[in-house]
Design a protein around this motif. Structure first.
Motif, mmCIF file in Angstrom:
data_model
loop_
_atom_site.group_PDB
_atom_site.id
_atom_site.type_symbol
_atom_site.label_atom_id
_atom_site.label_comp_id
_atom_site.label_asym_id
_atom_site.label_seq_id
_atom_site.Cartn_x
_atom_site.Cartn_y
_atom_site.Cartn_z
ATOM 1 N N LYS A 77 44.350 30.315 38.901
ATOM 2 C CA LYS A 77 43.587 31.592 38.272
ATOM 3 C C LYS A 77 43.395 31.395 36.796
ATOM 4 O O LYS A 77 42.158 31.590 36.192
ATOM 5 N N GLY A 98 39.670 30.679 34.763
ATOM 6 C CA GLY A 98 39.172 31.455 33.667
ATOM 7 C C GLY A 98 38.930 30.684 32.647
ATOM 8 O O GLY A 98 37.792 30.846 31.627
ATOM 9 N N LYS A 127 36.214 35.369 31.741
ATOM 10 C CA LYS A 127 37.689 35.676 30.686
ATOM 11 C C LYS A 127 38.863 35.155 31.688
ATOM 12 O O LYS A 127 38.619 35.177 33.202
ATOM 13 N N ASP A 140 41.963 36.403 33.883
ATOM 14 C CA ASP A 140 42.568 37.310 34.305
ATOM 15 C C ASP A 140 44.204 37.416 34.298
ATOM 16 O O ASP A 140 44.671 37.104 35.142
ATOM 17 N N GLY A 149 45.930 40.095 34.075
ATOM 18 C CA GLY A 149 46.617 41.318 35.091
ATOM 19 C C GLY A 149 46.989 40.519 36.336
ATOM 20 O O GLY A 149 47.910 40.571 36.744
ATOM 21 N N TYR A 150 46.060 39.636 36.790
ATOM 22 C CA TYR A 150 46.512 38.938 38.204
ATOM 23 C C TYR A 150 47.604 38.006 37.883
ATOM 24 O O TYR A 150 48.485 37.823 38.810
#
Length: 630
Positions: free
Chosen positions: A81, A85, A97, A99, A101-102
């Motif tokens: 991830k 990004g 962008k 992530d 949060g993930y």
């Protein structure tokens, strides 16, 4: 109770500090068991009553390992991830962008997995520690019970160090393996299986590349181990020689100095130390090459994984995070394989230790005692002793005593003389039933000793030996050892009767003076006085005296002789005599040679006979070369 009927508390064996050893992961060549499978099956029997705990250990090991193995896969998701990004922003994808949060969720999940893995590992170790300690607890109890039942001939035929090694070092080895190596083996096997499964889910081709490097690793390990083991064997041999030399020189340092042998001792030490240095250096160097070479081979595998993995990523066959996870798995894969090989060596050594313990537990025990219901007790304490046609040999094909017949009346003093090996000590061992007869019988106060409980038989004897035995404790405790429940007044009374009270009170702590391990903080004569006080306190009906005054000075000997005369009054006494001047007043003198009583009578009667005793006596006091009277 008499001194002879007490259990001797022995100190734990001292372990020599090592001057060498293998590096982490490299164990000394293991001693091999004679019957590996049979001993392993027998050892497993100790674990069967604890199947529930072992099942918990297995479940916890699987859970801990699974969570640990699953973590790199989860971390790979976060890496993927993050890469996606960052790559999207670099290529100018609109609205691209990272992530976070993930990624934070992944990190929290990862932290949870590691915490759960650690928790399950803790439970596994906790339960296994209880299982291991309970197993060795049972084993030690069995060993202790066995040692209580073994005949004296077992101890006479083996060194104390060998017996102690089986009862302590070998059991400790089993304990360590059960508590550490067994859980490590379970974890290693589960890790290998789990890692292979996880690697296959990522890429079978990369898994194949990782596995292909294994044979090369094994070849390197085997080649180096074969060379280093011979050096480790030499190192251990030199280490044993060095430890033995140091112990011998420092325990006998007075003799070394007295004969001016310091230089020879130092030269011998330097020679052995040089051999130890050379073999130790070679062993450490060779075994130290294993990890660098393993790392080199592993790095070759990592390079191949990275190159091939990079090609797969460009073709969208796998993700970037999978490459990162796979590299972690490949590292996890090689570690348990090396660990398993080492544990296999440890287990081999442990089975050898277990075999030595089981050999002790399988030793032939003393002849069982007569049943309590049919055991006979002596009504009075007269002290009449009779040997009737006694036949005995330490080996059945080598009979020492053919047909011994002796009759001793209550209260008589019987002296036993003869050359070394004549059977003097053997006679005493038979009297106290330390050995079983091949024929005939020994009767005390009309009762065959085989019809009595051994504890009752031996409680009738008090022993004062040439070799004193005192344990680490106060003088009061050592004297009180002769009688259970002895009061302070009893102890002091016995000390006064043995002419020991005066010297005890001159010590700084008096009766509270603590004797060290070898009781070397008092003189030999003082030690003998304490053992005599202990025998006086026991108040036995039969005394056994083995030249109790031979190691003391003339003044102390006079004191001891007075105490002994008082002690012997009204008691049957067997005196093993080395100096014939001490037995002139004996009621009966037994002259032994080659296991037989060849002469018996009083001192005067034997001199008049002009036989073997007369020759011994005259040679001792004529200044001529005299036969050894042992």
């Amino acid at each position: 109770m008499s001194e002879s009927n007490q259990k001797m508390a022995r100190p734990a064996p001292r372990r020599h500090g090592g001057f060498g050893g293998g590096p982490p992961g490299m164990r000394m060549p293991a001693e091999k068991a004679k019957d590996f499978k049979g001993t392993l099956r027998r050892l497993i029997r100790y674990l069967r009553p604890r199947q529930v705990q072992l099942l918990i250990v297995l479940i916890m090991a699987i859970a801990s390992t699974v969570f640990s193995i699953f973590s790199p896969k989860v971390m790979g998701k976060a890496t993927t991830k993050l890469f996606e990004g960052a790559y999207a922003k670099m290529t100018g994808v609109p609205g691209a962008k990272i992530d976070f949060g993930y990624i934070n969720e992944i990190l929290l999940l990862l932290a949870g997995l590691y915490v759960l893995s650690a928790l399950f590992s803790y439970i596994q170790q906790y339960v296994m520690a209880g299982v291991a300690q309970k197993v060795v607890f049972d084993m030690r109890e069995q060993i202790n019970a066995k040692l209580e039942k073994l005949p004296l001939k077992y101890f006479d035929s083996r060194t104390h160090g060998e017996i102690l090694s089986r009862a302590t070092n070998d059991v400790d080895n089993i304990s360590t393996t059960l508590q550490q190596s067994l859980t490590q083996l379970i974890t290693a096997v589960i890790t290998i299986i789990g890692v292979i499964i996880m690697m296959l889910t990522i890429s079978p081709w990369l898994t194949l590349i990782t596995i292909v490097t294994l044979p090369l690793s094994f070849v390197v390990i085997m080649a180096i181990s074969k060379r280093s083991q011979s050096q480790f064997i030499t190192q251990q041999k030199s280490l044993g020689q060095l430890n033995g030399h140091v112990e011998e020189m420092y325990t006998g340092h007075r003799i070394v100095k007295a004969f001016g042998r310091e230089k020879q001792s130092l030269d011998e030490f330097n020679k052995i130390n040089e051999e130890l240095y050379n073999s130790g250096w070679r062993a450490q160097f060779m075994s130290g090459m294993i990890m660098p070479l393993m790392s080199f081979i592993g790095n070759l595998g990592y390079v191949l994984v990275c190159v091939v993995g990079g090609i797969f990523v460009t073709r969208k066959a796998i993700e970037v995070g999978d490459i990162q996870a796979f590299i972690q798995y490949s590292r996890q894969f090689t570690m348990p394989i090396t660990q398993t090989a080492n544990i296999a060596n440890i287990i081999q050594s442990t089975i050898a230790s277990a075999e030595r313990v089981f050999e002790l537990l399988d030793e032939e025990e003393e002849v069982p005692e007569v049943a309590k219901s049919s055991a006979r007790s002596v009504a009075g304490e007269e002290g009449a002793v009779e040997f009737r046609h006694v036949k005995f040999g330490y080996k059945e094909d080598a009979i020492l005593i053919e047909d011994m017949n002796i009759e001793v009346s209550p209260g008589q003093t019987v002296a036993i003389v003869g050359p070394t090996g004549a059977g003097k000590t053997t006679l005493i061992n038979l009297l106290m039933r330390f050995y079983e007869l091949n024929g005939g019988e020994i009767v005390i106060d009309g009762i065959n000793i085989t019809d009595m409980k051994r504890s009752e038989l031996r409680s009738k004897f008090g022993m004062v030996l040439q070799d004193t035995w005192l344990f680490n404790g106060t003088i009061r405790e050592n004297i009180a050892y002769g009688k259970e429940g002895a009061t302070e007044a009893d102890v002091v009374r016995a000390a006064k009767a043995a002419h020991a009270d005066h010297f005890i009170r001159t010590l700084p702590q008096g009766y509270d003076t603590v004797l060290n391990e070898e009781a070397s903080n008092i003189s030999q004569g003082q030690k003998q006085l304490l053992t005599i006080a202990r025998a006086i306190l026991a108040d036995p009906s039969i005394l056994i005296l083995d030249e109790a005054t031979s190691s003391v000075d003339t003044r102390t000997e006079v004191q001891i002789q007075k105490a002994m005369n008082t002690l012997m009054t009204g008691r049957t006494s067997f005196v093993i005599a080395h100096r014939l001047s001490t037995i002139r007043d004996a009621d009966l003198i037994l002259v032994m040679n080659k296991g037989s009583v060849i002469e018996k009578g009083t001192h005067t009667e034997l001199l008049e006979q002009g036989g073997f005793y007369a020759d011994l006596y005259n040679s001792q006091f004529s200044g001529e070369e005299l036969p050894d009277v042992g």
